[in-house]
Design a protein around this motif. Sequence first.
Motif, PDB file in Angstrom:
ATOM      1  N   LEU A  67       0.849  -1.188   0.000  1.00  0.00           N
ATOM      2  CA  LEU A  67       0.000   0.000   0.000  1.00  0.00           C
ATOM      3  C   LEU A  67       0.886   1.239   0.000  1.00  0.00           C
ATOM      4  CD1 LEU A  67      -2.907   0.808  -0.104  1.00  0.00           C
ATOM      5  CD2 LEU A  67      -2.958   0.873   2.374  1.00  0.00           C
ATOM      6  N   ARG A  68       0.768   2.047  -1.054  1.00  0.00           N
ATOM      7  CA  ARG A  68       1.523   3.297  -1.121  1.00  0.00           C
ATOM      8  C   ARG A  68       0.556   4.404  -1.516  1.00  0.00           C
ATOM      9  NH1 ARG A  68       4.997   0.184   0.135  1.00  0.00           N
ATOM     10  NH2 ARG A  68       7.187   0.123  -0.456  1.00  0.00           N
ATOM     11  N   THR A  69       0.825   5.596  -1.011  1.00  0.00           N
ATOM     12  CA  THR A  69      -0.083   6.710  -1.298  1.00  0.00           C
ATOM     13  C   THR A  69       0.612   7.770  -2.144  1.00  0.00           C
ATOM     14  OG1 THR A  69       0.590   7.923   0.667  1.00  0.00           O
ATOM     15  CG2 THR A  69      -1.243   6.378   0.928  1.00  0.00           C
ATOM     16  N   PHE A  73       4.714   9.749  -2.360  1.00  0.00           N
ATOM     17  CA  PHE A  73       5.502   9.774  -3.593  1.00  0.00           C
ATOM     18  C   PHE A  73       6.297  11.071  -3.676  1.00  0.00           C
ATOM     19  CE2 PHE A  73       6.314   9.928  -8.176  1.00  0.00           C
ATOM     20  CZ  PHE A  73       6.706   8.617  -8.404  1.00  0.00           C
ATOM     21  N   ASP A  74       7.606  10.933  -3.839  1.00  0.00           N
ATOM     22  CA  ASP A  74       8.479  12.099  -3.922  1.00  0.00           C
ATOM     23  C   ASP A  74       8.567  12.542  -5.384  1.00  0.00           C
ATOM     24  OD1 ASP A  74      10.456  13.941  -3.936  1.00  0.00           O
ATOM     25  OD2 ASP A  74      11.945  12.709  -2.886  1.00  0.00           O
ATOM     26  N   PHE A  75       7.789  13.566  -5.712  1.00  0.00           N
ATOM     27  CA  PHE A  75       7.715  13.992  -7.117  1.00  0.00           C
ATOM     28  C   PHE A  75       8.990  14.714  -7.565  1.00  0.00           C
ATOM     29  CE2 PHE A  75       3.281  13.143  -6.415  1.00  0.00           C
ATOM     30  CZ  PHE A  75       2.887  12.629  -7.638  1.00  0.00           C
ATOM     31  N   PRO A 107      12.634   0.081 -14.655  1.00  0.00           N
ATOM     32  CA  PRO A 107      12.318  -0.365 -13.288  1.00  0.00           C
ATOM     33  C   PRO A 107      12.712   0.651 -12.218  1.00  0.00           C
ATOM     34  CG  PRO A 107      13.447  -2.103 -14.511  1.00  0.00           C
ATOM     35  CD  PRO A 107      13.486  -0.873 -15.367  1.00  0.00           C
ATOM     36  N   GLY A 108      11.978   0.642 -11.129  1.00  0.00           N
ATOM     37  CA  GLY A 108      12.340   1.434  -9.969  1.00  0.00           C
ATOM     38  C   GLY A 108      11.962   2.901 -10.039  1.00  0.00           C
ATOM     39  N   ARG A 109      11.211   3.289 -11.061  1.00  0.00           N
ATOM     40  CA  ARG A 109      10.830   4.696 -11.198  1.00  0.00           C
ATOM     41  C   ARG A 109       9.534   5.020 -10.486  1.00  0.00           C
ATOM     42  NH1 ARG A 109      15.488   3.182 -13.316  1.00  0.00           N
ATOM     43  NH2 ARG A 109      16.543   4.866 -14.418  1.00  0.00           N
ATOM     44  N   GLY A 110       8.907   4.024  -9.864  1.00  0.00           N
ATOM     45  CA  GLY A 110       7.698   4.312  -9.097  1.00  0.00           C
ATOM     46  C   GLY A 110       6.406   4.066  -9.860  1.00  0.00           C
ATOM     47  N   LYS A 111       6.468   3.244 -10.910  1.00  0.00           N
ATOM     48  CA  LYS A 111       5.251   2.982 -11.693  1.00  0.00           C
ATOM     49  C   LYS A 111       4.207   2.243 -10.849  1.00  0.00           C
ATOM     50  CE  LYS A 111       7.442   0.578 -14.811  1.00  0.00           C
ATOM     51  NZ  LYS A 111       8.808   0.693 -14.228  1.00  0.00           N
ATOM     52  N   THR A 112       4.645   1.175 -10.189  1.00  0.00           N
ATOM     53  CA  THR A 112       3.698   0.402  -9.380  1.00  0.00           C
ATOM     54  C   THR A 112       3.203   1.240  -8.200  1.00  0.00           C
ATOM     55  OG1 THR A 112       4.803  -1.642 -10.034  1.00  0.00           O
ATOM     56  CG2 THR A 112       3.365  -1.765  -8.110  1.00  0.00           C
ATOM     57  N   HIS A 113       4.127   1.989  -7.593  1.00  0.00           N
ATOM     58  CA  HIS A 113       3.755   2.871  -6.479  1.00  0.00           C
ATOM     59  C   HIS A 113       2.628   3.818  -6.904  1.00  0.00           C
ATOM     60  CE1 HIS A 113       5.254   5.683  -3.027  1.00  0.00           C
ATOM     61  NE2 HIS A 113       4.080   6.111  -3.441  1.00  0.00           N
ATOM     62  N   LEU A 114       2.813   4.494  -8.033  1.00  0.00           N
ATOM     63  CA  LEU A 114       1.798   5.464  -8.476  1.00  0.00           C
ATOM     64  C   LEU A 114       0.486   4.776  -8.851  1.00  0.00           C
ATOM     65  CD1 LEU A 114       3.497   8.231 -10.655  1.00  0.00           C
ATOM     66  CD2 LEU A 114       2.361   8.456  -8.429  1.00  0.00           C
TER      67      LEU A 114
HETATM   68  P1  ADP Z   1       8.535   0.327 -10.654  1.00  0.00           P
HETATM   69  O1  ADP Z   1       7.187  -0.276 -10.589  1.00  0.00           O
HETATM   70  O2  ADP Z   1       8.658   1.505 -11.567  1.00  0.00           O
HETATM   71  O3  ADP Z   1       9.625  -0.690 -10.944  1.00  0.00           O
HETATM   72  P2  ADP Z   1       8.065   0.792  -7.851  1.00  0.00           P
HETATM   73  O4  ADP Z   1       6.834   1.595  -7.907  1.00  0.00           O
HETATM   74  O5  ADP Z   1       7.917  -0.642  -7.442  1.00  0.00           O
HETATM   75  O6  ADP Z   1       8.893   0.903  -9.212  1.00  0.00           O
HETATM   76  O7  ADP Z   1       9.083   1.508  -6.870  1.00  0.00           O
HETATM   77  C1  ADP Z   1      10.120   0.796  -6.192  1.00  0.00           C
HETATM   78  C2  ADP Z   1      10.155   1.245  -4.732  1.00  0.00           C
HETATM   79  O8  ADP Z   1      10.593   2.595  -4.670  1.00  0.00           O
HETATM   80  C3  ADP Z   1       8.788   1.209  -4.075  1.00  0.00           C
HETATM   81  O9  ADP Z   1       8.965   0.850  -2.722  1.00  0.00           O
HETATM   82  C4  ADP Z   1       8.278   2.639  -4.176  1.00  0.00           C
HETATM   83  O10 ADP Z   1       7.420   2.982  -3.115  1.00  0.00           O
HETATM   84  C5  ADP Z   1       9.570   3.438  -4.130  1.00  0.00           C
HETATM   85  N1  ADP Z   1       9.547   4.631  -4.961  1.00  0.00           N
HETATM   86  C6  ADP Z   1       9.758   4.700  -6.295  1.00  0.00           C
HETATM   87  N2  ADP Z   1       9.706   5.968  -6.740  1.00  0.00           N
HETATM   88  C7  ADP Z   1       9.439   6.726  -5.655  1.00  0.00           C
HETATM   89  C8  ADP Z   1       9.267   8.144  -5.433  1.00  0.00           C
HETATM   90  N3  ADP Z   1       9.390   9.015  -6.437  1.00  0.00           N
HETATM   91  N4  ADP Z   1       8.987   8.557  -4.171  1.00  0.00           N
HETATM   92  C9  ADP Z   1       8.897   7.678  -3.157  1.00  0.00           C
HETATM   93  N5  ADP Z   1       9.058   6.348  -3.278  1.00  0.00           N
HETATM   94  C10 ADP Z   1       9.332   5.869  -4.510  1.00  0.00           C
END
Ligand code: ADP
Length: 253
Positions: A67-69, A73-75, A107-114
């Motif tokens: 669960l992420r909100t 998210f750090d824009f 990967p790791g750019r926050g796609k799933t988080h958003l």
């Molecule tokens: P992706 O789906 O793009 O591979 P995720 O959404 O899984 O990336 O992000 C990887 C981790 O980093 C998660 O724990 C996510 O909450 C965190 N994360 C990624 N981008 C940000 C951001 N801009 N601000 C805060 N947390 C972030």
Amino acid sequence: MNADLDAMLSRLHLPTIRRLHTELALRAEEEGMSYRTFLEILCAEEIAHRAETRITRSVRKAKFPFLRTVEEFDFTFQTSVRLKMLGTLLGPDLVSEARSAILSGPPGRGKTHLAVAIAYRAIQNGFEARFTTADELIGTLSAAAAAGHLDPALEPYVHPHVLVLDELGYQSYAPDAANVLYRVVNDRYLKRRPMIVTTNKPLAALGQLLHDGDLAEAILDRLLERGTHFVLRGRSYRTRHLKTEVTSDSDAA
Ligand code: ADP
Ligand code: MG
């Protein structure tokens, strides 16, 4: 008298009022609270508790991997998407205007988080959401189609107001993947229900991944008719701690 009152409140399904009324009545006497305020407080508590219970239940049903909100998210971290750009996705318009979104990027750019954050916000706005990976959806529906039960199997993916389809394109798919995916996208499109799709591939690669350029185009057309494509750029949040190491490496070189 009190026992009767509790029984009546149970019968009316007002558990929070039942739990709070005795104590609040004492406070009301002490403070000289008006009857109206007393009743208002009890009703407000009952409503607030119900909303909370509904959200908890809906989040469980959504099957989020975490669960992420949006607030978390750090824009400032990534360079392309700004909170303002998400505007309509975070309000009731997401559902009423069927505003789909495709989030792409490495990967790791926050796609799933958003994607999770947008769906969670929809739940807070009173809607139902469901999270699934492309892999799970295609696997489940391909198996159902092979067994001749595709229609009932579509239901959990078509019914919720918001569907998150995560990690499209992380692997290459079986030949019928395009067909089942198209069914979900088109059924939702016809019902005007939005989808949030994440992918690590450029949209142009979808045809090859799904082995069907025409269906891939039809899928993208429907998603983007009222939707938006966001490309997340910048550094990986997952490996952000590596920054200093990378710098010192290059210094040494
Ligand atoms: P992706 O789906 O793009 O591979 P995720 O959404 O899984 O990336 O992000 C990887 C981790 O980093 C998660 O724990 C996510 O909450 C965190 N994360 C990624 N981008 C940000 C951001 N801009 N601000 C805060 N947390 C972030
Ligand atoms: Mg992801």
